[in-house]
Design an enzyme around this catalytic site. Structure first.
Site, PDB file in Angstrom:
ATOM      1  CE  LYS A 122      27.359  13.151  74.161  1.00 53.19           C
ATOM      2  NZ  LYS A 122      26.297  13.421  75.149  1.00 53.19           N
ATOM      3  CG  HIS A 138      34.654  17.347  71.653  1.00 52.26           C
ATOM      4  ND1 HIS A 138      34.016  18.508  71.279  1.00 52.26           N
ATOM      5  CD2 HIS A 138      33.913  16.829  72.669  1.00 52.26           C
ATOM      6  CE1 HIS A 138      32.944  18.689  72.052  1.00 52.26           C
ATOM      7  NE2 HIS A 138      32.866  17.685  72.892  1.00 52.26           N
ATOM      8  CE  LYS A 173      27.728  19.687  71.413  1.00 54.11           C
ATOM      9  NZ  LYS A 173      28.935  18.884  71.632  1.00 54.11           N
ATOM     10  N   PRO A 174      24.243  23.440  69.037  1.00 54.18           N
ATOM     11  CG  PRO A 174      23.250  24.672  70.742  1.00 54.18           C
ATOM     12  CD  PRO A 174      23.619  23.282  70.346  1.00 54.18           C
ATOM     13  CB  VAL A 175      28.695  25.864  70.431  1.00 55.43           C
ATOM     14  CG1 VAL A 175      30.185  26.187  70.387  1.00 55.43           C
ATOM     15  CG2 VAL A 175      27.881  27.132  70.313  1.00 55.43           C
ATOM     16  CE  LYS A 193      32.405  26.597  79.151  1.00 60.07           C
ATOM     17  NZ  LYS A 193      32.346  26.967  77.724  1.00 60.07           N
ATOM     18  CG  HIS A 200      32.688  18.537  79.498  1.00 61.73           C
ATOM     19  ND1 HIS A 200      31.594  18.931  78.768  1.00 61.73           N
ATOM     20  CD2 HIS A 200      33.133  19.651  80.126  1.00 61.73           C
ATOM     21  CE1 HIS A 200      31.408  20.245  78.952  1.00 61.73           C
ATOM     22  NE2 HIS A 200      32.331  20.693  79.767  1.00 61.73           N
TER      23      HIS A 200
END
Length: 124
Positions: A7, A12, A41-43, A66, A119
């Site tokens: 994923k 990415h 997907k926003p960003v 984060k 991630h």
């Protein structure tokens, strides 16, 4: 089922280009990489480096994520990235994105054996 590592690669990685090819890059990539299927997907960030170089970040600078988790790593060197951000007028299913190119350090979370990125946390 798609693994977390797969994923990460789908969402990415874009090693095939050294940078975004056009201002339409994000609109095309977000669609072709299935990030506009059920919602926009926003960003999202694409990394234009070899998979080996991005996987190597998992043994580079240990930093906090984060969300406070401790399994994040920051790249020692800057990497060529493209940030995709949903525009104000974007509306599902017609997702629309702005394309912004940058050279930044990336921060990724890693897990598993082999220890690989799962991630994308941030770019700095």
């Amino acid at each position: 089922k798609e693994t977390a590592a797969a994923k990460f690669e789908r969402q990415h990685m874009d090693s095939s280009t050294s940078s975004a090819s056009s201002s339409n890059y994000c609109n095309q990539m977000m669609k072709s990489r299935s990030m506009t299927q059920n919602r926009c997907k926003p960003v999202b960030t694409f990394v234009h480096z070899s998979l080996a170089b991005v996987q190597a970040v998992c043994s580079z600078k240990b930093v906090a994520c984060k969300b406070g988790z401790t399994b994040c790593y920051z790249s020692y060197s800057t990497m060529s990235i493209t940030b995709c951000r949903z525009t104000g007028s974007s509306k599902y299913p017609b997702c629309a994105y702005t394309t912004t190119z940058a050279k930044k350090h990336i921060i990724v979370a890693c897990z598993g054996b082999p220890y690989v990125p799962v991630h994308f946390b941030a770019s700095v």
